[in-house]
Each structure stands twice: as C-alpha cells, then as structure tokens.
Design a protein around this motif. Structure first.
Motif, PDB file in Angstrom:
ATOM      1  N   VAL A 151      48.916  27.397 128.106  1.00 51.24           N
ATOM      2  CA  VAL A 151      49.735  26.618 129.037  1.00 51.24           C
ATOM      3  C   VAL A 151      49.356  26.824 130.491  1.00 51.24           C
ATOM      4  N   SER A 152      48.801  28.001 130.835  1.00 53.16           N
ATOM      5  CA  SER A 152      48.410  28.211 132.225  1.00 53.16           C
ATOM      6  C   SER A 152      47.464  29.399 132.350  1.00 53.16           C
ATOM      7  N   PHE A 153      46.661  29.334 133.411  1.00 54.31           N
ATOM      8  CA  PHE A 153      45.710  30.390 133.746  1.00 54.31           C
ATOM      9  C   PHE A 153      45.965  30.833 135.181  1.00 54.31           C
ATOM     10  N   HIS A 154      46.073  32.139 135.370  1.00 62.14           N
ATOM     11  CA  HIS A 154      46.245  32.710 136.712  1.00 62.14           C
ATOM     12  C   HIS A 154      45.136  33.734 136.919  1.00 62.14           C
ATOM     13  N   TYR A 155      44.324  33.523 137.940  1.00 60.54           N
ATOM     14  CA  TYR A 155      43.189  34.402 138.225  1.00 60.54           C
ATOM     15  C   TYR A 155      43.414  35.030 139.595  1.00 60.54           C
ATOM     16  N   GLU A 197      50.087  32.175 128.109  1.00 58.65           N
ATOM     17  CA  GLU A 197      49.695  32.207 129.512  1.00 58.65           C
ATOM     18  C   GLU A 197      48.602  33.258 129.668  1.00 58.65           C
ATOM     19  N   VAL A 198      47.621  32.973 130.503  1.00 58.25           N
ATOM     20  CA  VAL A 198      46.523  33.898 130.759  1.00 58.25           C
ATOM     21  C   VAL A 198      46.668  34.419 132.178  1.00 58.25           C
ATOM     22  N   ILE A 199      46.684  35.741 132.315  1.00 59.35           N
ATOM     23  CA  ILE A 199      46.769  36.386 133.628  1.00 59.35           C
ATOM     24  C   ILE A 199      45.571  37.320 133.739  1.00 59.35           C
ATOM     25  N   ILE A 200      44.731  37.085 134.741  1.00 61.40           N
ATOM     26  CA  ILE A 200      43.464  37.806 134.853  1.00 61.40           C
ATOM     27  C   ILE A 200      43.387  38.545 136.182  1.00 61.40           C
ATOM     28  N   ASP A 201      43.169  39.858 136.097  1.00 64.50           N
ATOM     29  CA  ASP A 201      42.804  40.665 137.261  1.00 64.50           C
ATOM     30  C   ASP A 201      41.287  40.548 137.360  1.00 64.50           C
ATOM     31  N   GLY A 202      40.826  39.638 138.196  1.00 63.16           N
ATOM     32  CA  GLY A 202      39.411  39.291 138.250  1.00 63.16           C
ATOM     33  C   GLY A 202      38.489  40.453 138.547  1.00 63.16           C
ATOM     34  N   LEU A 203      38.842  41.273 139.514  1.00 63.97           N
ATOM     35  CA  LEU A 203      37.965  42.392 139.874  1.00 63.97           C
ATOM     36  C   LEU A 203      37.970  43.464 138.796  1.00 63.97           C
ATOM     37  N   ASN A 204      39.122  43.724 138.199  1.00 65.54           N
ATOM     38  CA  ASN A 204      39.181  44.685 137.096  1.00 65.54           C
ATOM     39  C   ASN A 204      38.304  44.199 135.949  1.00 65.54           C
ATOM     40  N   LEU A 205      38.379  42.917 135.643  1.00 67.90           N
ATOM     41  CA  LEU A 205      37.571  42.349 134.568  1.00 67.90           C
ATOM     42  C   LEU A 205      36.084  42.469 134.895  1.00 67.90           C
ATOM     43  N   VAL A 229      42.357  26.353 136.838  1.00 69.10           N
ATOM     44  CA  VAL A 229      42.839  27.727 136.881  1.00 69.10           C
ATOM     45  C   VAL A 229      43.469  27.958 138.247  1.00 69.10           C
ATOM     46  N   SER A 230      44.654  28.542 138.263  1.00 70.76           N
ATOM     47  CA  SER A 230      45.330  28.879 139.512  1.00 70.76           C
ATOM     48  C   SER A 230      44.724  30.181 140.050  1.00 70.76           C
ATOM     49  N   ILE A 231      44.134  30.115 141.246  1.00 69.36           N
ATOM     50  CA  ILE A 231      43.487  31.285 141.839  1.00 69.36           C
ATOM     51  C   ILE A 231      44.374  31.809 142.959  1.00 69.36           C
ATOM     52  N   LYS A 232      44.650  33.111 142.901  1.00 65.29           N
ATOM     53  CA  LYS A 232      45.463  33.765 143.925  1.00 65.29           C
ATOM     54  C   LYS A 232      44.593  34.834 144.590  1.00 65.29           C
TER      55      LYS A 232
END
Length: 192
Positions: free
Chosen positions: A45-49, A5-13, A77-80
């Motif tokens: 299996v999943s991406f969370h951005y 699973e990929v979990i991304i803190d978009g602004l931190n990145l 990609v699931s965007i939150k």
C-alpha cells in the motif's frame, strides 16, 4: 487482503548491503518488495524511504544517489530527508585529523512512520528495512498498543544477527537479504 507498508532506513540498508558485498550499491526496492509479499493475501500500500543527501561524496557518488532517488520517486516511493552533520575528529593514537559525517533524523522519521501508521491504521503489516536498535522503543509501542500489527525486519544476515535477542524478539520475524534474493534487483549505475 493484508495491507503491507514498507518503511526503509536507506542508509542502514546501504551500509548493511555494502558490508555483505562491496559491489552492491543500489536496489530496485519496489521490485524486491513485490517478491517479499504473498500476492494472494497481501497488497503493497505504501513505501517510505528515509535518507539524507550525501553532499560529502564525490560528484559521481552524488550523481548515483540522485539517480537512485529519482528512480524511487518514479515508483511513487515517498522519500523523507534527514541531513548529514560534519564533525572534525582527532585520532587519539596518531593525532591525525579527519572529518566525520553522521546522518541525523532518519531513525526518528522511521520510528514516527511506524507509530503513525499503526495509530492511523494504514497498514496490517510492515516490512521494516532496518536493524537499528534505536527503533526498539517504537516497535515495542506498536506491539503493545496494536498486537495484531505485524512487523517483519528486513536486512542482511550480518546486521540481523546481533539484534536477534532484542528487536528480533519484539518483531514478527525476519527476512534475510541474501545475495540470491538480492541478485535480480541490483542496480549498477557504473555500467551505464
């Protein structure tokens, strides 16, 4: 196959990338993540951005963010979304007033996704795109309750260096986003 699973803190990145190279704005994150897994033994299996809409940017800056988020949605990609809060601050040295924008809710969202996925057993391994030390309690909880779950930190060298003794010790390793690794995955909306 190990479920990743990929979990991304978009602004931190994005902040870590802009410090590494001012020309980097956006990445083909799905393409990059495909390079980071071992295809013979792992499957994405999943991406969370997690991010916030940057309403305080110029019209062109907002348009680039919209394009980038639309490309993520096309890649499923699931965007939150969190939000930006604006506060007025005064410089203690010169008295100049300015607006400061701070993003809220992303860290909690990332931590919740990490913990929820462990409890619901949706992953065996996480690629955690963040070097934010606010995530230490969530990482520690997952590693305590689910020691078999693998958590790899993914960020630039500059962002990973100061957290090596804390998050680095809790995690199962680090992936350093070098310019060579990122090169094939850069998106430049200004060139379009």
């Amino acid at each position: 196959m190990k479920r990743v699973e990929v979990i991304i803190d978009g602004l931190n990145l994005m902040h870590s990338l802009s410090q590494q190279s001012p020309n980097i704005e956006y990445l083909d994150l799905v393409g990059l993540c495909r390079r980071l897994v071992h295809p013979s033994s792992e499957t994405l299996v999943s991406f969370h951005y997690f991010t916030a809409v940057a309403n305080h940017l110029s019209d062109w800056g907002q348009e680039k963010q919209r394009r980038f988020l639309a490309s993520l949605e096309q890649d499923l990609v699931s965007i939150k979304f969190g939000q930006f809060n604006q506060t007025r601050s005064t410089c203690q040295h010169c008295g100049a007033k300015s607006n400061k924008h701070s993003e809220k809710q992303t860290d909690v969202g990332v931590a919740t996704a990490l913990i929820q996925g462990a409890y619901e057993n949706t992953y065996d391994k996480v690629l955690l795109f963040s070097a934010d030390t606010d995530l230490i309690p969530a990482i520690a909880l997952v590693k305590e309750k689910f020691p078999e779950k693998e958590i790899k930190l993914v960020s630039t060298v500059a962002y990973l260096r100061p957290i090596h003794a804390t998050m680095g010790r809790l995690s199962d390793g680090q992936i350093r986003l070098t310019p060579e690794l990122l090169g094939p995955h850069l998106i430049n909306y200004d060139a379009e």
